[in-house]
Design a protein around this motif. Structure first.
Motif, mmCIF file in Angstrom:
data_model
loop_
_atom_site.group_PDB
_atom_site.id
_atom_site.type_symbol
_atom_site.label_atom_id
_atom_site.label_comp_id
_atom_site.label_asym_id
_atom_site.label_seq_id
_atom_site.Cartn_x
_atom_site.Cartn_y
_atom_site.Cartn_z
ATOM 1 N N ILE A 132 0.819 -1.207 0.000
ATOM 2 C CA ILE A 132 0.000 0.000 0.000
ATOM 3 C C ILE A 132 0.857 1.263 0.000
ATOM 4 O O ILE A 132 0.655 2.161 -0.803
ATOM 5 C CB ILE A 132 -0.946 0.034 1.216
ATOM 6 C CG1 ILE A 132 -1.978 -1.076 1.106
ATOM 7 C CG2 ILE A 132 -1.666 1.376 1.294
ATOM 8 C CD1 ILE A 132 -2.972 -1.071 2.220
ATOM 9 N N PHE A 133 1.826 1.322 0.923
ATOM 10 C CA PHE A 133 2.507 2.601 1.129
ATOM 11 C C PHE A 133 3.862 2.681 0.438
ATOM 12 O O PHE A 133 4.159 3.657 -0.243
ATOM 13 C CB PHE A 133 2.677 2.875 2.621
ATOM 14 C CG PHE A 133 1.369 3.113 3.302
ATOM 15 C CD1 PHE A 133 0.652 4.270 3.042
ATOM 16 C CD2 PHE A 133 0.845 2.189 4.176
ATOM 17 C CE1 PHE A 133 -0.567 4.506 3.650
ATOM 18 C CE2 PHE A 133 -0.374 2.412 4.792
ATOM 19 C CZ PHE A 133 -1.084 3.569 4.523
ATOM 20 N N ILE A 134 4.708 1.671 0.615
ATOM 21 C CA ILE A 134 6.087 1.813 0.129
ATOM 22 C C ILE A 134 6.158 1.603 -1.375
ATOM 23 O O ILE A 134 6.721 2.409 -2.105
ATOM 24 C CB ILE A 134 7.013 0.841 0.863
ATOM 25 C CG1 ILE A 134 6.948 1.148 2.359
ATOM 26 C CG2 ILE A 134 8.431 0.989 0.370
ATOM 27 C CD1 ILE A 134 7.676 0.185 3.208
ATOM 28 N N ASP A 135 5.575 0.489 -1.840
ATOM 29 C CA ASP A 135 5.592 0.223 -3.287
ATOM 30 C C ASP A 135 4.274 0.625 -3.912
ATOM 31 O O ASP A 135 3.733 -0.086 -4.751
ATOM 32 C CB ASP A 135 5.831 -1.266 -3.547
ATOM 33 C CG ASP A 135 7.204 -1.683 -3.109
ATOM 34 O OD1 ASP A 135 8.088 -0.819 -3.158
ATOM 35 O OD2 ASP A 135 7.385 -2.826 -2.713
ATOM 36 N N ASN A 136 3.737 1.751 -3.498
ATOM 37 C CA ASN A 136 2.431 2.166 -4.027
ATOM 38 C C ASN A 136 2.439 2.163 -5.548
ATOM 39 O O ASN A 136 3.345 2.696 -6.188
ATOM 40 C CB ASN A 136 2.098 3.556 -3.493
ATOM 41 C CG ASN A 136 0.719 4.005 -3.890
ATOM 42 O OD1 ASN A 136 0.463 4.218 -5.068
ATOM 43 N ND2 ASN A 136 -0.163 4.122 -2.940
ATOM 44 N N MET A 137 1.421 1.534 -6.129
ATOM 45 C CA MET A 137 1.331 1.372 -7.581
ATOM 46 C C MET A 137 1.499 2.692 -8.330
ATOM 47 O O MET A 137 2.193 2.757 -9.331
ATOM 48 C CB MET A 137 -0.053 0.813 -7.929
ATOM 49 C CG MET A 137 -0.143 -0.651 -7.770
ATOM 50 S SD MET A 137 0.569 -1.407 -9.208
ATOM 51 C CE MET A 137 0.533 -3.099 -8.723
ATOM 52 N N VAL A 138 0.842 3.731 -7.851
ATOM 53 C CA VAL A 138 0.895 4.993 -8.586
ATOM 54 C C VAL A 138 2.161 5.764 -8.264
ATOM 55 O O VAL A 138 2.864 6.223 -9.165
ATOM 56 C CB VAL A 138 -0.334 5.859 -8.254
ATOM 57 C CG1 VAL A 138 -0.208 7.224 -8.887
ATOM 58 C CG2 VAL A 138 -1.594 5.185 -8.724
ATOM 59 N N PHE A 139 2.503 5.887 -6.983
ATOM 60 C CA PHE A 139 3.570 6.816 -6.623
ATOM 61 C C PHE A 139 4.956 6.227 -6.756
ATOM 62 O O PHE A 139 5.922 6.950 -6.944
ATOM 63 C CB PHE A 139 3.359 7.331 -5.204
ATOM 64 C CG PHE A 139 2.087 8.112 -5.078
ATOM 65 C CD1 PHE A 139 1.803 9.118 -5.984
ATOM 66 C CD2 PHE A 139 1.180 7.839 -4.090
ATOM 67 C CE1 PHE A 139 0.632 9.830 -5.898
ATOM 68 C CE2 PHE A 139 0.009 8.555 -3.991
ATOM 69 C CZ PHE A 139 -0.267 9.559 -4.900
ATOM 70 N N ALA A 140 5.095 4.906 -6.645
ATOM 71 C CA ALA A 140 6.436 4.343 -6.753
ATOM 72 C C ALA A 140 6.702 3.762 -8.128
ATOM 73 O O ALA A 140 7.828 3.810 -8.607
ATOM 74 C CB ALA A 140 6.642 3.274 -5.687
ATOM 75 N N THR A 141 5.672 3.214 -8.798
ATOM 76 C CA THR A 141 5.945 2.566 -10.085
ATOM 77 C C THR A 141 5.140 3.158 -11.236
ATOM 78 O O THR A 141 5.273 2.706 -12.359
ATOM 79 C CB THR A 141 5.667 1.055 -10.014
ATOM 80 O OG1 THR A 141 4.401 0.875 -9.394
ATOM 81 C CG2 THR A 141 6.712 0.349 -9.220
ATOM 82 N N PHE A 142 4.334 4.171 -10.970
ATOM 83 C CA PHE A 142 3.567 4.851 -12.031
ATOM 84 C C PHE A 142 2.683 3.935 -12.840
ATOM 85 O O PHE A 142 2.592 4.080 -14.039
ATOM 86 C CB PHE A 142 4.486 5.551 -13.029
ATOM 87 C CG PHE A 142 5.402 6.507 -12.414
ATOM 88 C CD1 PHE A 142 4.911 7.551 -11.666
ATOM 89 C CD2 PHE A 142 6.755 6.388 -12.574
ATOM 90 C CE1 PHE A 142 5.761 8.449 -11.094
ATOM 91 C CE2 PHE A 142 7.606 7.289 -11.999
ATOM 92 C CZ PHE A 142 7.113 8.318 -11.255
ATOM 93 N N LEU A 143 2.038 2.960 -12.197
ATOM 94 C CA LEU A 143 1.178 2.099 -12.989
ATOM 95 C C LEU A 143 -0.253 2.603 -12.950
ATOM 96 O O LEU A 143 -0.711 3.137 -11.947
ATOM 97 C CB LEU A 143 1.256 0.663 -12.478
ATOM 98 C CG LEU A 143 2.635 0.074 -12.652
ATOM 99 C CD1 LEU A 143 2.665 -1.351 -12.178
ATOM 100 C CD2 LEU A 143 3.046 0.134 -14.101
ATOM 101 N N GLY A 144 -0.954 2.395 -14.041
ATOM 102 C CA GLY A 144 -2.347 2.826 -14.106
ATOM 103 C C GLY A 144 -2.497 4.325 -14.149
ATOM 104 O O GLY A 144 -3.516 4.870 -13.744
ATOM 105 N N MET A 145 -1.466 5.020 -14.667
ATOM 106 C CA MET A 145 -1.526 6.476 -14.691
ATOM 107 C C MET A 145 -2.603 6.997 -15.639
ATOM 108 O O MET A 145 -3.188 8.043 -15.395
ATOM 109 C CB MET A 145 -0.186 7.066 -15.136
ATOM 110 C CG MET A 145 0.887 7.023 -14.101
ATOM 111 S SD MET A 145 0.493 8.000 -12.673
ATOM 112 C CE MET A 145 0.764 9.627 -13.273
#
Lengths: 236, 215
Positions: free
Chosen positions: A11-24
């Motif tokens: 949820i927090f560290i490897d957040n999909m949007v903020f850490a890996t930009f997925l589903g932008m």
């Protein structure tokens, strides 16, 4: 403990949007109103909870190097992992279609709120990304895969909810004209991503491999804090 | 320009600026942000997308009259997935280190919205040659943004371009480092990609007022 760690990490560290930009793409397109953002976020959690464990089963029993050993010793040498892209995306596309049909049949109310988002989801990179990360991070059991799917979905949900709320408020602010709409959304997302980096130090302890990963993240966070302090000084 | 009519040329040049897939149509953002810490990775990614979108557009355009519209998304995904597997295997064979850097993002070309978006909006309604040009034009528009972002992030973040140290050696203090210049390591981190793209959008829209949004 293992589950809890994976849960917070996804949820927090490897957040999909903020850490890996997925589903932008859908993150930017559907975040103008909180209500639609909640709908899409819920649909993403739902679909990820189904597809990640399914793809885990596919990966473990069919695609991995030597995964076909259960068919008999003569199959043990096969490595079908090059097929994983096509298998994963086919699973996702069919599951989305299936979920759409089932939800429409049994819960028209849910269908009305989620329905229009479901086709969008088949091409949301967060969903395929979840399965690919599940494969590359070598998640060990079906339970953990389910956990990973749900918690990555929640992380994505949180991100889109937060940006939608900010965008609703920011409509009343006086932003330089060329930055309005897309430009300011990008910059806000960047600032939010910097904020989320501070969660890097949240999980301390664990085994050694974890610990080294943590220190890297902590260093990164320190850097961010230093930078923020510098900026503060400059402003003052 | 015997081969290309005026309309065809427009198909290629439009996406480069005023109808750019990333900054105007808001498609294909994910990979544009995630892999641009180095210029080399941006260039390779652009070539991969050029191949997949060019060939994919032609294939879909050829099949456009026989695909049942209900399952067209699945058909499109299968076509892209096949092309991406080819790209992935070629990368693994000829540029293994780079394919490690790009990791899952090669696979994510499948769900890159530019590709699905162009299939839906263009290839399903146009002939193969025009679809091919449209694919090339849009992937070049994508490449332009990726290369700009990759250029600035690598130059400011690690002081090099394509791995060559253009600003001098930071440890031995040559070049600009002799004057006390420091690399901004923050440029290499994820959030700065977002802010860089935000600034590109700002610049582009201040130059062309017609693109400004309402709120």
């Amino acid at each position: 403990m293992e589950h809890l760690e994976l849960f917070f990490k996804a949820i927090f560290i490897d957040n999909m949007v903020f850490a890996t930009f997925l589903g932008m793409c859908s993150y930017l397109a559907v975040s103008k109103k909180v209500s639609t953002a909640v709908g899409l976020g819920a649909a993403v959690i739902f679909v990820m909870a189904i597809t990640v464990p399914l793809n885990w089963l596919l990966d473990t029993y069919i695609l991995k190097d030597g995964a076909l050993a259960w068919l008999g010793p003569e199959y043990a040498a096969y490595d079908l992992s090059f097929l994983s892209f096509i298998m994963f995306i086919a699973t996702i596309a069919t599951m989305v279609q299936l979920v759409e049909i089932i939800v429409e049949k049994f819960s028209p109310a849910l269908y009305n709120s989620l329905g229009i988002f479901l086709p969008l989801i088949a091409v949301n990179c967060a969903i395929l990304g979840g399965s690919l990360f599940m494969q590359s991070r070598e998640i060990q059991s079906l339970g953990l895969a389910f956990n990973y799917g749900v918690s990555s979905g929640i992380g994505w949900f949180l991100a889109i909810l937060a940006i939608a709320a900010i965008r609703e408020k920011i409509r009343y602010s006086n932003i330089p004209a060329p930055l309005r709409g897309l430009g300011i959304t990008f910059i806000i997302t960047g600032l939010m991503a910097i904020g989320f980096m501070s969660f890097g130090g949240m999980l301390t302890g664990g085994d050694e491999e974890e610990a080294t990963e943590q220190t890297v993240q902590v260093e990164v966070t320190k850097e961010a804090i230093d930078l923020a302090n510098n900026e503060k000084e400059i402003i003052e | 320009m015997g081969l290309l009519s005026k309309k065809d040329v427009k198909l290629i040049t439009d996406p480069l600026a005023d109808n750019n897939p990333i900054t105007i149509q808001v498609l294909g953002i994910c990979s544009a942000l995630a892999i641009t810490a180095e210029l080399k990775a941006s260039i390779v990614m652009s070539i991969a997308v050029l191949f997949v979108l060019g060939v994919g557009n032609v294939v879909i355009s050829l099949m456009r009259n026989i695909i049942p519209s209900k399952i067209r998304i699945i058909v499109q995904l299968i076509v892209v997935a096949t092309l991406v597997i080819i790209v992935d295997l070629v990368l693994k064979a000829f540029a293994y280190e780079l394919s490690k850097t790009l990791s899952v993002f090669v696979g994510l070309i499948i769900t890159n919205c530019i590709i699905m978006g162009r299939f839906e909006a263009f290839a399903l309604a146009n002939g193969p040659w025009r679809s091919f040009l449209d694919g090339i034009g849009n992937s070049l528009g994508y490449a332009v943004i990726l290369i700009i972002v990759g250029f600035f992030r690598e130059l400011l973040g690690s002081g090099s371009l394509l791995g060559i140290k253009v600003l001098g050696d930071p440890i031995e203090k040559t070049g600009v480092y002799a004057f006390g210049y420091e690399n901004n390591g923050f440029m290499l981190l994820a959030p700065m990609a977002l802010i860089t793209v935000g600034i590109i959008i700002w610049v582009q829209r201040s130059r062309n007022e017609a693109l400004i949004e309402d709120n």
